[in-house]
Design a protein around this motif. Sequence first.
Motif, PDB file in Angstrom:
ATOM      1  N   LYS A 179      45.380  42.866  24.061  1.00  0.00           N
ATOM      2  CA  LYS A 179      46.055  41.333  24.234  1.00  0.00           C
ATOM      3  C   LYS A 179      45.207  40.633  25.290  1.00  0.00           C
ATOM      4  O   LYS A 179      44.553  41.351  26.229  1.00  0.00           O
ATOM      5  CB  LYS A 179      47.322  41.382  24.695  1.00  0.00           C
ATOM      6  N   THR A 180      44.670  39.368  25.167  1.00  0.00           N
ATOM      7  CA  THR A 180      43.741  38.702  25.909  1.00  0.00           C
ATOM      8  C   THR A 180      44.867  37.857  26.749  1.00  0.00           C
ATOM      9  O   THR A 180      44.216  37.404  27.931  1.00  0.00           O
ATOM     10  CB  THR A 180      42.981  37.875  25.454  1.00  0.00           C
ATOM     11  N   MET A 194      51.086  37.845  34.939  1.00  0.00           N
ATOM     12  CA  MET A 194      50.453  37.218  33.665  1.00  0.00           C
ATOM     13  C   MET A 194      48.893  37.552  33.640  1.00  0.00           C
ATOM     14  O   MET A 194      48.344  37.824  34.495  1.00  0.00           O
ATOM     15  CB  MET A 194      50.778  35.800  33.334  1.00  0.00           C
ATOM     16  N   LEU A 195      48.438  37.650  32.359  1.00  0.00           N
ATOM     17  CA  LEU A 195      46.970  37.834  31.986  1.00  0.00           C
ATOM     18  C   LEU A 195      46.537  36.751  31.155  1.00  0.00           C
ATOM     19  O   LEU A 195      47.256  36.261  30.338  1.00  0.00           O
ATOM     20  CB  LEU A 195      46.656  39.004  30.952  1.00  0.00           C
ATOM     21  N   ARG A 196      45.429  35.901  32.119  1.00  0.00           N
ATOM     22  CA  ARG A 196      44.716  34.883  31.454  1.00  0.00           C
ATOM     23  C   ARG A 196      43.190  35.163  31.415  1.00  0.00           C
ATOM     24  O   ARG A 196      42.596  35.589  32.203  1.00  0.00           O
ATOM     25  CB  ARG A 196      44.949  33.755  32.277  1.00  0.00           C
ATOM     26  N   ASN A 197      42.477  34.740  30.206  1.00  0.00           N
ATOM     27  CA  ASN A 197      41.153  34.750  29.993  1.00  0.00           C
ATOM     28  C   ASN A 197      40.773  36.227  30.211  1.00  0.00           C
ATOM     29  O   ASN A 197      39.817  36.531  30.780  1.00  0.00           O
ATOM     30  CB  ASN A 197      40.679  33.795  31.000  1.00  0.00           C
ATOM     31  N   GLU A 198      41.294  37.258  29.579  1.00  0.00           N
ATOM     32  CA  GLU A 198      40.899  38.418  29.432  1.00  0.00           C
ATOM     33  C   GLU A 198      40.954  39.272  30.741  1.00  0.00           C
ATOM     34  O   GLU A 198      41.663  40.420  30.689  1.00  0.00           O
ATOM     35  CB  GLU A 198      39.453  38.705  28.822  1.00  0.00           C
ATOM     36  N   ASN A 199      40.708  38.756  31.905  1.00  0.00           N
ATOM     37  CA  ASN A 199      40.583  39.749  33.089  1.00  0.00           C
ATOM     38  C   ASN A 199      40.996  39.048  34.211  1.00  0.00           C
ATOM     39  O   ASN A 199      40.872  39.190  35.214  1.00  0.00           O
ATOM     40  CB  ASN A 199      39.273  40.347  33.412  1.00  0.00           C
ATOM     41  N   GLU A 200      41.845  37.867  34.189  1.00  0.00           N
ATOM     42  CA  GLU A 200      42.185  37.169  35.004  1.00  0.00           C
ATOM     43  C   GLU A 200      43.711  37.343  35.180  1.00  0.00           C
ATOM     44  O   GLU A 200      44.640  36.618  34.451  1.00  0.00           O
ATOM     45  CB  GLU A 200      41.856  35.673  35.006  1.00  0.00           C
ATOM     46  N   ALA A 243      51.405  31.517  43.677  1.00  0.00           N
ATOM     47  CA  ALA A 243      50.695  32.291  42.935  1.00  0.00           C
ATOM     48  C   ALA A 243      49.891  33.072  43.479  1.00  0.00           C
ATOM     49  O   ALA A 243      49.078  32.579  44.525  1.00  0.00           O
ATOM     50  CB  ALA A 243      50.170  31.663  41.782  1.00  0.00           C
ATOM     51  N   VAL A 244      49.774  34.254  42.947  1.00  0.00           N
ATOM     52  CA  VAL A 244      48.867  35.276  43.843  1.00  0.00           C
ATOM     53  C   VAL A 244      47.818  35.783  42.632  1.00  0.00           C
ATOM     54  O   VAL A 244      48.091  36.467  41.772  1.00  0.00           O
ATOM     55  CB  VAL A 244      49.575  36.560  44.353  1.00  0.00           C
ATOM     56  N   LEU A 245      46.676  35.750  42.782  1.00  0.00           N
ATOM     57  CA  LEU A 245      45.700  36.238  42.001  1.00  0.00           C
ATOM     58  C   LEU A 245      45.357  37.962  42.307  1.00  0.00           C
ATOM     59  O   LEU A 245      45.226  38.280  43.452  1.00  0.00           O
ATOM     60  CB  LEU A 245      44.246  35.836  42.264  1.00  0.00           C
ATOM     61  N   LEU A 246      45.234  38.459  41.161  1.00  0.00           N
ATOM     62  CA  LEU A 246      45.479  40.056  41.173  1.00  0.00           C
ATOM     63  C   LEU A 246      44.085  40.538  41.029  1.00  0.00           C
ATOM     64  O   LEU A 246      43.326  40.276  40.186  1.00  0.00           O
ATOM     65  CB  LEU A 246      46.637  40.605  40.498  1.00  0.00           C
ATOM     66  N   SER A 247      43.522  41.377  41.460  1.00  0.00           N
ATOM     67  CA  SER A 247      42.196  42.224  41.671  1.00  0.00           C
ATOM     68  C   SER A 247      42.581  43.764  41.258  1.00  0.00           C
ATOM     69  O   SER A 247      42.890  44.549  41.952  1.00  0.00           O
ATOM     70  CB  SER A 247      41.347  42.042  42.749  1.00  0.00           C
ATOM     71  N   LEU A 248      42.556  44.014  39.808  1.00  0.00           N
ATOM     72  CA  LEU A 248      42.901  45.133  39.378  1.00  0.00           C
ATOM     73  C   LEU A 248      41.468  45.759  38.853  1.00  0.00           C
ATOM     74  O   LEU A 248      40.431  45.316  38.357  1.00  0.00           O
ATOM     75  CB  LEU A 248      43.586  45.079  38.037  1.00  0.00           C
TER      76      LEU A 248
END
Length: 547
Positions: free
Chosen positions: A430-431, A460-466, A474-479
């Motif tokens: 899923k992208t 949520m996942l947006r644009n493959e790796n965001e 909102a908090v951006l996640l670095s995985l």
Amino acid sequence: MSAASCLLTEDQFLCSICLDVFTDPVTIPCGHNFCKTCITQHWNVNVQSQCPNCKEVFNTRPELQVNTFISEMAAQFRQSAQHKASSTSSEQQAAKPGEVPCDVCTGTKLKALKSCLVCLDSYCETHLEPHLTRSGLKRHQLIDPVENLEDRMCMKHDKLLELFCKTDQMCVCMLCTVLYHKNHDVVPLKEEYEGKKAELGKTDAEIQQMIHKRRLKIQEIKHSVELSEEDADREISDGVQVFTALKESIERRMNELLDTIKEKQRKTEKQAEGFIKELEQEISELKKRSTEVEQLSCSEDHLHLLQSFRTLNATPPTKNWTGVRVSPPSYEGTVVRAVNQLEETLSKQMKKLFEVELKRVQQSAVDVTLDPDTAHPYLILSVDGKQVKLGDVKKNLPDNPERFDTCPIVLAKQSFSSGRFYYEVQVKEKTKWDLGVVRESINRKGSITMSPQKGYWTIMLRNENEYEACDDPAVLLSLKSQPEKVGVFVDYEEGLVSFHDVDTAAFIYSFTGCCFTEKLYPYFCPCNNDGGKKSAPLIISPVSHTE
């Protein structure tokens, strides 16, 4: 006389009218004995002169003469009874405050054992005896001793309250039913008593059931406390183990760092000491030559000076020190490398902790299925309710209040309003996707803003790796890696929603300090298909406990 009186029973000395020991006993023609006053009053009330016992009628009222023999016997019996009563009273307990006293006792009132609803008196053990032995008194209704027996009499008619009016819900006498409660639903007091007693029995059963449930709740709470203590002990043990390992690792890395720096410094010092020693040796040789040259220059011996000049005029062999340097050792990157090694150790410990945490939350796994009544019309659900993807055709479905009409969202059938629950969702290939939990009262129509304030606890996942946590802000996640299976864990009472990468046992994000007051539903959004390129479904997967 004394011996003879001992052969007589107490009943033989009691007047059947006053039920007390004879006073001035008289014998009437039929042979029965009464107190003179009692029989006189009885005949004064009744027109006929009739024996109260055998009912024999006397045409002419008999002349009454005191029977001296019976009088003496009665007096002796009374004296004996009083003596017996006095000796018995010393054995029986006097009525204490709050206890019902005997109404017959004179002087010290003894504790009553029973109350008579006919006589409206309370009796101690001694004065209760006639009610237990005499046939006429045996029919009287005895109850446990109560005070104020007059309260059992009708205040209007001075008769016993022996009936109950169901219409007015009150106790009444026989005359009341005729005068004031005519045509009312009236039943005997005993009948109503039995009914109310049955109701009390039912009430008591309900109370006992409530007590039982509360005792079970106490056991449940105690068990929860025990489990909490076990969790706390386990958490403390794990925490101590991790931090001890980290402390030892830090100390070990620090010692290694210090040893490395000290070793470099020792090598520098050793090199410098070697150079200094050589230089000092050369200085010593040069000083020696300088002394010889000075001595030779002061010599007056022409031949000696000329012979020694060649040897002493030449400079003794020395090292060229021009290019010799003692450079301080470089420590560049030493601390950084030590910290990197420590970071690797910390990462390993964190990975172990995440694995332990994942095992722990997986113990709260629940079976979750999708609810078609909430699904957006474009969504396609599998028959078993475990998969969802976005279709190309909008289905004709009823627009019920539970259904989402704008965003491609579906909720689970199951809701949770207490305790802990956990489920896993496959997001492979899923992208774009959204996952989490929502409260029951969220807006399901029109545009939706996802935040805890709006009742959404999602990532949520947006644009493959965001990756993004829909917190406020909102908090951006670095995985480090893209999760293929996401675990969602909720602790309702703790106010916690956490997300986990199941395959790597990595922690993704947690919403903490939440205040849940409504039912929570698992939330799924497969998003769009990127033109059909990424049409893989979201799949609710069975939980396989990590080893």
